[in-house]
Design a protein around this motif. Sequence first.
Motif, PDB file in Angstrom:
ATOM      1  N   ASP A  83       0.847  -1.190   0.000  1.00 21.47           N
ATOM      2  CA  ASP A  83       0.000   0.000   0.000  1.00 21.47           C
ATOM      3  C   ASP A  83       0.884   1.242   0.000  1.00 21.47           C
ATOM      4  N   PHE A  84       0.986   1.894  -1.150  1.00 20.81           N
ATOM      5  CA  PHE A  84       1.775   3.118  -1.287  1.00 20.81           C
ATOM      6  C   PHE A  84       0.865   4.341  -1.365  1.00 20.81           C
ATOM      7  N   SER A  85      -0.405   4.204  -0.936  1.00 22.93           N
ATOM      8  CA  SER A  85      -1.386   5.279  -1.112  1.00 22.93           C
ATOM      9  C   SER A  85      -1.040   6.542  -0.334  1.00 22.93           C
ATOM     10  N   SER A  86      -0.370   6.425   0.797  1.00 24.75           N
ATOM     11  CA  SER A  86      -0.023   7.626   1.570  1.00 24.75           C
ATOM     12  C   SER A  86       1.484   7.879   1.566  1.00 24.75           C
ATOM     13  N   SER A  87       2.171   7.310   0.602  1.00 24.80           N
ATOM     14  CA  SER A  87       3.620   7.458   0.502  1.00 24.80           C
ATOM     15  C   SER A  87       3.988   8.524  -0.522  1.00 24.80           C
ATOM     16  N   SER A  88       5.102   9.190  -0.286  1.00 25.94           N
ATOM     17  CA  SER A  88       5.577  10.165  -1.265  1.00 25.94           C
ATOM     18  C   SER A  88       6.889   9.716  -1.904  1.00 25.94           C
ATOM     19  N   LEU A  89       7.648   8.886  -1.215  1.00 18.88           N
ATOM     20  CA  LEU A  89       8.905   8.372  -1.739  1.00 18.88           C
ATOM     21  C   LEU A  89       9.048   6.919  -1.304  1.00 18.88           C
ATOM     22  N   VAL A  90       9.225   6.023  -2.248  1.00 19.62           N
ATOM     23  CA  VAL A  90       9.383   4.607  -1.937  1.00 19.62           C
ATOM     24  C   VAL A  90      10.596   4.089  -2.702  1.00 19.62           C
ATOM     25  N   VAL A  91      11.438   3.341  -2.003  1.00 16.94           N
ATOM     26  CA  VAL A  91      12.644   2.785  -2.608  1.00 16.94           C
ATOM     27  C   VAL A  91      12.676   1.289  -2.332  1.00 16.94           C
ATOM     28  N   LEU A  92      13.011   0.522  -3.343  1.00 17.06           N
ATOM     29  CA  LEU A  92      13.200  -0.915  -3.224  1.00 17.06           C
ATOM     30  C   LEU A  92      14.699  -1.180  -3.226  1.00 17.06           C
ATOM     31  N   GLN A  93      15.185  -1.897  -2.216  1.00 15.01           N
ATOM     32  CA  GLN A  93      16.589  -2.267  -2.146  1.00 15.01           C
ATOM     33  C   GLN A  93      16.685  -3.772  -1.968  1.00 15.01           C
ATOM     34  N   PHE A  94      17.605  -4.401  -2.701  1.00 11.11           N
ATOM     35  CA  PHE A  94      17.767  -5.844  -2.566  1.00 11.11           C
ATOM     36  C   PHE A  94      19.141  -6.285  -3.036  1.00 11.11           C
ATOM     37  N   ALA A  95      19.582  -7.401  -2.467  1.00 11.43           N
ATOM     38  CA  ALA A  95      20.811  -8.050  -2.923  1.00 11.43           C
ATOM     39  C   ALA A  95      20.442  -8.941  -4.104  1.00 11.43           C
ATOM     40  N   ASN A  96      21.331  -9.045  -5.078  1.00  9.95           N
ATOM     41  CA  ASN A  96      21.010  -9.624  -6.362  1.00  9.95           C
ATOM     42  C   ASN A  96      22.231 -10.365  -6.911  1.00  9.95           C
ATOM     43  N   TYR A  97      21.995 -11.557  -7.465  1.00 11.57           N
ATOM     44  CA  TYR A  97      23.067 -12.320  -8.108  1.00 11.57           C
ATOM     45  C   TYR A  97      22.611 -12.658  -9.513  1.00 11.57           C
ATOM     46  N   PHE A  98      23.141 -11.932 -10.504  1.00 10.11           N
ATOM     47  CA  PHE A  98      22.687 -12.092 -11.879  1.00 10.11           C
ATOM     48  C   PHE A  98      23.834 -11.797 -12.835  1.00 10.11           C
ATOM     49  N   ASP A  99      24.112 -12.739 -13.729  1.00 13.69           N
ATOM     50  CA  ASP A  99      25.202 -12.578 -14.689  1.00 13.69           C
ATOM     51  C   ASP A  99      24.768 -11.871 -15.977  1.00 13.69           C
ATOM     52  N   GLY A 100      23.542 -12.097 -16.406  1.00 17.66           N
ATOM     53  CA  GLY A 100      23.102 -11.536 -17.679  1.00 17.66           C
ATOM     54  C   GLY A 100      23.797 -12.210 -18.849  1.00 17.66           C
ATOM     55  N   GLY A 101      23.903 -13.529 -18.783  1.00 18.89           N
ATOM     56  CA  GLY A 101      24.669 -14.285 -19.762  1.00 18.89           C
ATOM     57  C   GLY A 101      23.975 -14.504 -21.092  1.00 18.89           C
ATOM     58  N   THR A 102      24.792 -14.799 -22.077  1.00 18.08           N
ATOM     59  CA  THR A 102      24.336 -15.139 -23.425  1.00 18.08           C
ATOM     60  C   THR A 102      24.917 -16.492 -23.788  1.00 18.08           C
ATOM     61  N   LEU A 103      24.086 -17.349 -24.372  1.00 14.47           N
ATOM     62  CA  LEU A 103      24.527 -18.679 -24.761  1.00 14.47           C
ATOM     63  C   LEU A 103      23.624 -19.190 -25.877  1.00 14.47           C
ATOM     64  N   PHE A 104      24.191 -19.831 -26.872  1.00 14.33           N
ATOM     65  CA  PHE A 104      23.427 -20.419 -27.976  1.00 14.33           C
ATOM     66  C   PHE A 104      22.464 -19.420 -28.617  1.00 14.33           C
ATOM     67  N   GLY A 105      22.844 -18.151 -28.681  1.00 11.97           N
ATOM     68  CA  GLY A 105      22.026 -17.126 -29.319  1.00 11.97           C
ATOM     69  C   GLY A 105      20.961 -16.520 -28.437  1.00 11.97           C
ATOM     70  N   GLY A 106      20.841 -16.969 -27.194  1.00  9.87           N
ATOM     71  CA  GLY A 106      19.856 -16.407 -26.272  1.00  9.87           C
ATOM     72  C   GLY A 106      20.536 -15.574 -25.201  1.00  9.87           C
ATOM     73  N   THR A 107      19.844 -14.585 -24.692  1.00  8.20           N
ATOM     74  CA  THR A 107      20.352 -13.745 -23.606  1.00  8.20           C
ATOM     75  C   THR A 107      19.325 -13.700 -22.495  1.00  8.20           C
ATOM     76  N   GLU A 108      19.756 -14.038 -21.277  1.00  3.27           N
ATOM     77  CA  GLU A 108      18.839 -13.998 -20.143  1.00  3.27           C
ATOM     78  C   GLU A 108      18.591 -12.551 -19.716  1.00  3.27           C
ATOM     79  N   VAL A 109      17.375 -12.303 -19.203  1.00  2.00           N
ATOM     80  CA  VAL A 109      16.963 -10.970 -18.799  1.00  2.00           C
ATOM     81  C   VAL A 109      16.329 -11.056 -17.422  1.00  2.00           C
ATOM     82  N   ALA A 110      16.683 -10.115 -16.559  1.00  6.17           N
ATOM     83  CA  ALA A 110      16.075 -10.002 -15.231  1.00  6.17           C
ATOM     84  C   ALA A 110      15.480  -8.602 -15.110  1.00  6.17           C
ATOM     85  N   THR A 111      14.200  -8.534 -14.771  1.00  6.67           N
ATOM     86  CA  THR A 111      13.549  -7.238 -14.620  1.00  6.67           C
ATOM     87  C   THR A 111      12.781  -7.183 -13.306  1.00  6.67           C
ATOM     88  N   VAL A 112      12.651  -5.979 -12.790  1.00  6.13           N
ATOM     89  CA  VAL A 112      11.748  -5.717 -11.674  1.00  6.13           C
ATOM     90  C   VAL A 112      10.545  -5.024 -12.290  1.00  6.13           C
TER      91      VAL A 112
END
Length: 169
Positions: A83-112
């Motif tokens: 519930d962000f209805s009464s918020s003016s500033l919201v920040v998401l922080q997290f630890a993340n382990y992601f290489d963003g690798g490419t293999l066999f013509g495909g590239t992995e994607v991670a999005t929030v």
Amino acid sequence: TLLFSLGISSQTILLSEDFETSELPENWSQQTNASDGGWLLGVSTSLESEYWSIAPHGNIIATNDDACDCDKTMDYLITPSQDFSSSSLVVLQFANYFDGGTLFGGTEVATVEYSLDNGTTWTVLEEIVGTEDDAWDMQSIDLSSLTGNADVLIGFHYYDDDNWLFGWG
């Protein structure tokens, strides 16, 4: 570690999760087409695989495409509704382990992403840049564009480009 916070000088923690449980935390959910169950909890040694190693970080949650080589085009890890209805500033922080690798013509994607309609549609907030540094990296994403909304889902979306790739922790 995942953290939603408000404000600049004062901080209110809206949600904090360290995934130090053996099951998906209460009110968290996931969507997946993967035959391995999608996002799994454990330690790095139990969640990594031959071609995708994960640096130690206590208990974590991860999705591993290398281990299953299955359909991970729709791997969403979804927070409880916020519930962000009464918020003016919201920040998401997290630890993340992601290489963003490419293999066999495909590239992995991670999005929030976010959903304002209970997960029917998703909008990308930010694409995670892979680092291949063998380390957990801290991410900080400004969610202020979502303030004023009372029912916000945040989704961590891993996309394997319909290919055999690696994963995201």
